[in-house]
Motif scaffolding. Sequence first.
Motif, mmCIF file in Angstrom:
data_model
loop_
_atom_site.group_PDB
_atom_site.id
_atom_site.type_symbol
_atom_site.label_atom_id
_atom_site.label_comp_id
_atom_site.label_asym_id
_atom_site.label_seq_id
_atom_site.Cartn_x
_atom_site.Cartn_y
_atom_site.Cartn_z
ATOM 1 N N LEU A 69 0.678 -1.163 -0.029
ATOM 2 C CA LEU A 69 -0.079 0.058 0.199
ATOM 3 C C LEU A 69 0.901 1.063 -0.005
ATOM 4 O O LEU A 69 1.845 1.218 0.839
ATOM 5 C CB LEU A 69 -0.883 0.134 1.285
ATOM 6 N N GLY A 72 -1.076 6.041 2.921
ATOM 7 C CA GLY A 72 -2.370 6.043 3.154
ATOM 8 C C GLY A 72 -3.359 4.589 2.688
ATOM 9 O O GLY A 72 -4.422 4.440 2.933
ATOM 10 N N GLY A 73 -2.412 3.909 2.044
ATOM 11 C CA GLY A 73 -3.177 2.860 1.553
ATOM 12 C C GLY A 73 -3.465 2.862 0.119
ATOM 13 O O GLY A 73 -3.934 3.810 -0.383
ATOM 14 N N GLN A 74 -3.513 1.713 -0.561
ATOM 15 C CA GLN A 74 -4.191 1.579 -2.006
ATOM 16 C C GLN A 74 -4.107 0.376 -2.200
ATOM 17 O O GLN A 74 -3.403 -0.511 -1.433
ATOM 18 C CB GLN A 74 -3.218 2.427 -3.061
ATOM 19 N N ASN B 216 -12.346 -2.352 -2.784
ATOM 20 C CA ASN B 216 -11.060 -1.618 -2.465
ATOM 21 C C ASN B 216 -10.564 -2.081 -1.117
ATOM 22 O O ASN B 216 -11.544 -2.485 -0.258
ATOM 23 C CB ASN B 216 -11.558 -0.122 -2.208
ATOM 24 N N SER B 217 -9.427 -1.813 -0.737
ATOM 25 C CA SER B 217 -8.788 -2.047 0.587
ATOM 26 C C SER B 217 -7.614 -1.321 0.887
ATOM 27 O O SER B 217 -7.179 -0.428 0.160
ATOM 28 C CB SER B 217 -8.419 -3.775 0.627
ATOM 29 N N GLY B 218 -7.494 -1.138 2.179
ATOM 30 C CA GLY B 218 -6.218 -0.260 2.502
ATOM 31 C C GLY B 218 -6.507 -0.079 4.033
ATOM 32 O O GLY B 218 -7.134 -0.739 4.710
ATOM 33 N N ILE B 219 -5.702 0.680 4.580
ATOM 34 C CA ILE B 219 -5.777 1.449 5.950
ATOM 35 C C ILE B 219 -6.536 2.604 6.079
ATOM 36 O O ILE B 219 -6.148 3.649 5.165
ATOM 37 C CB ILE B 219 -4.298 1.533 6.194
ATOM 38 N N GLN B 221 -7.877 6.405 6.943
ATOM 39 C CA GLN B 221 -7.240 7.292 7.148
ATOM 40 C C GLN B 221 -7.793 8.217 8.173
ATOM 41 O O GLN B 221 -7.167 8.519 9.229
ATOM 42 C CB GLN B 221 -7.471 8.810 6.292
ATOM 43 N N ALA B 231 -8.730 4.817 2.182
ATOM 44 C CA ALA B 231 -7.209 5.307 1.849
ATOM 45 C C ALA B 231 -7.414 6.332 0.632
ATOM 46 O O ALA B 231 -8.336 6.115 -0.131
ATOM 47 C CB ALA B 231 -6.864 3.938 1.411
ATOM 48 N N ALA B 232 -6.363 6.922 0.338
ATOM 49 C CA ALA B 232 -6.164 7.961 -0.645
ATOM 50 C C ALA B 232 -6.672 7.384 -1.807
ATOM 51 O O ALA B 232 -7.037 8.033 -3.033
ATOM 52 C CB ALA B 232 -5.156 8.446 -0.505
ATOM 53 N N ALA B 233 -6.073 6.094 -2.065
ATOM 54 C CA ALA B 233 -6.318 5.257 -3.566
ATOM 55 C C ALA B 233 -7.692 5.024 -3.647
ATOM 56 O O ALA B 233 -8.224 4.426 -4.861
ATOM 57 C CB ALA B 233 -5.423 4.165 -3.455
#
Lengths: 75, 652
Positions: A69, A72-74, B216-219, B221, B231-233
Amino acid sequence: MSEENIDIPDNALTRCPKASFNMIRVARCAACPSFGGLADRFPGGQAPFARRYLVLCNAEPVKREVMELAEGGQE
Amino acid sequence: MTARTLAQAAHQRFSALVLELDADYCNNTFGSAPCTATGTQCYNTFGTCKDRANYAKGTKTFRFCSRGMAIPPGETLRPYILSHAFTPTEIPLCGGLAARSQTTLTMADETCSDIEADKYAAIRSLPATGTFWTRFIARNYNIQGRFARVRKGYVTSPWDWTVFQNELYVIEAITGPDSEGNVQVVLADATKTLDKAMLPEASDGKLQQDLKAIENSGIAQAGGAATITLAAAASAVDSYYNGMEVYVTENTGAGQRRVISGYVGATRVATVSAAWSVVPNSTSVYQIGALGINVGTGKGAQYDDPVATGLPQFVRIGDEVVRYTAIAGDVLSWADTTSRAQFGTIAEDHKQGDGVQLCFAPVNKSVTDVIHRLANAAGLADAYLDLAGLATEDSNWLGAGAAITACIHTPEKASGLLDELLAATNLNAWWDAAGQILRFKADMPQNAASVITITPEETIGKSMQVTPLDGLRITRSFMSFAPFSATENMGEAKNFGITNGYIDASAESANEYNAVTGEHKFSRWMGAANSTFVSSTVGRRVNRLRDAPFKLSFALDPRNEVHVGDLIDVTSRKKANASGAPALTRMRVIKYLDDRNIEIEAISTTFARRYGFIAPNGYPDYASASEAQRNYAFIAAANGLMSDGSSAYFIS
């Protein structure tokens, strides 16, 4: 093939067969008895972590690809 | 004695054969309401109908008898049957669907007045030309799959239809006329419908947009009481994730699932439909997944409604099985993303246009329920299923330990599926044409209330033949089951999680067969919860087959009426015990051909161990019990033997 000396980024995620293929941090894999290490696809290369390594997982007879990621993750 | 048994025992018998064909026949009258047809009259069949919107399907029965046979007074039977050939059903050993029987009747074809078949024969301007069968075939192009009865009996005076046994079949084909001008009517037993039906039914719905394993996956914010900043993406498009599920998989708030009700692309803030119990923060790992698919305009009707059926329903997309919990029009939806990746499959990305196939997937259902549903779905109605008999066998030998959870994800022949399930549970099924029903019996010791005894005097001439079935003998049996994934290849052992086996070391020892003879089966019907049952099943198979079963073939006079599936006790000089005396053996009739004399094939039902049902109250002690009473179990002495030194009973 070993996870030794490899710095696993905190934002590297993978889908875990033991968690119904939900997302977990790769850093957690090291403590898992099914963890078979990391496979280096480009030995000596400079590829980002997610492109360079695969998580070898014995919980399923398949290799799990790692996703890294960005800030901020992607995906 | 019934009239039939009297006729069978008569010194002089004239056997009689009658065929009844049930053809479709419209209940309307040409040109009379509701029929609006005009012009030349039809023949009341769908093929000749001129007002198909008002076609009212009924049945007209055409009856035929053997050439030269006496015809009952006042009845219309066409003496067209020239010859017949029966291929009887045959029950397999140790579970499975019996071979389908087939009957072929060679029929004469003749000119006839057409008064019986044509309701308007009297008012037509020209009489019918041609012959009966050429007209019949032209009018009934769709006769396949309709019922037919073969009635076997005797000519009596006065005529008595009760001496006939009625066998129910399905019309397989009517072919000809051949070079001799004859027509062949081919009848199959009703289980033939299982050969034609495919389960699950093929469905051709297609994804109307991509379905990803994880959208979508991520950490995250940040998080709020009922929001999460992705997440920004994540997508910058407003409302992009509306209706999807956000699931916190790790760290703060882990384990919570919420449906996204609003999404602002610019800020990446998703509003969830219910406030968080634990508000996620910038450490929370999340993933977003869709909660439904659209299968295309008008395609929704192909998918069973889980609410209406009261059954869990599944579809396969690619190699992934997904459970849906609701259907509205063409949209299949599920409550949360745990519905993805069912039956050991893995959530995958699917593309727009990928096929969506309905699955046949019983969940924790008894073998009786699964067979019932399978047979119904394949077109065999309850009236043709011995459900009570099946439930009895299920209760005696299968039970809750055999409850089925399995997924058939691609259309397959219903007969193959049934055969596989029967074989995995040691159940036999066969079409009882005379009883007009599909019967079920476990290939296990039976406590039949009455068993027909066949003595050498009752078999005809030199017809008795003994055939040892050495090829069927096994000393060990293994079954691999609990597939890792329902969509893997079910023909490979590596795709099954558990293998249970049973080895009869004594049978393999030097003093006995001095060899290992094994079998290894795979079963996708059995899951991890069936492990104990599978252990019993493989044990029972070895006990059944450790010593080669044998087959007896013989002919009987019709007065000894037995049927396929019956248990019989046979004594024959050709099957003797060690002292040379004729041995009494309990056999099951596996093949039965009623063609003047009755030709029988029966197979031994011997088990290596002594099985017995628990004896009812009031039974005497073993020492004074009759042979029949000893079919029930008695408690052995401490040395493991009965009071007469015979082996103890086995509880299974």
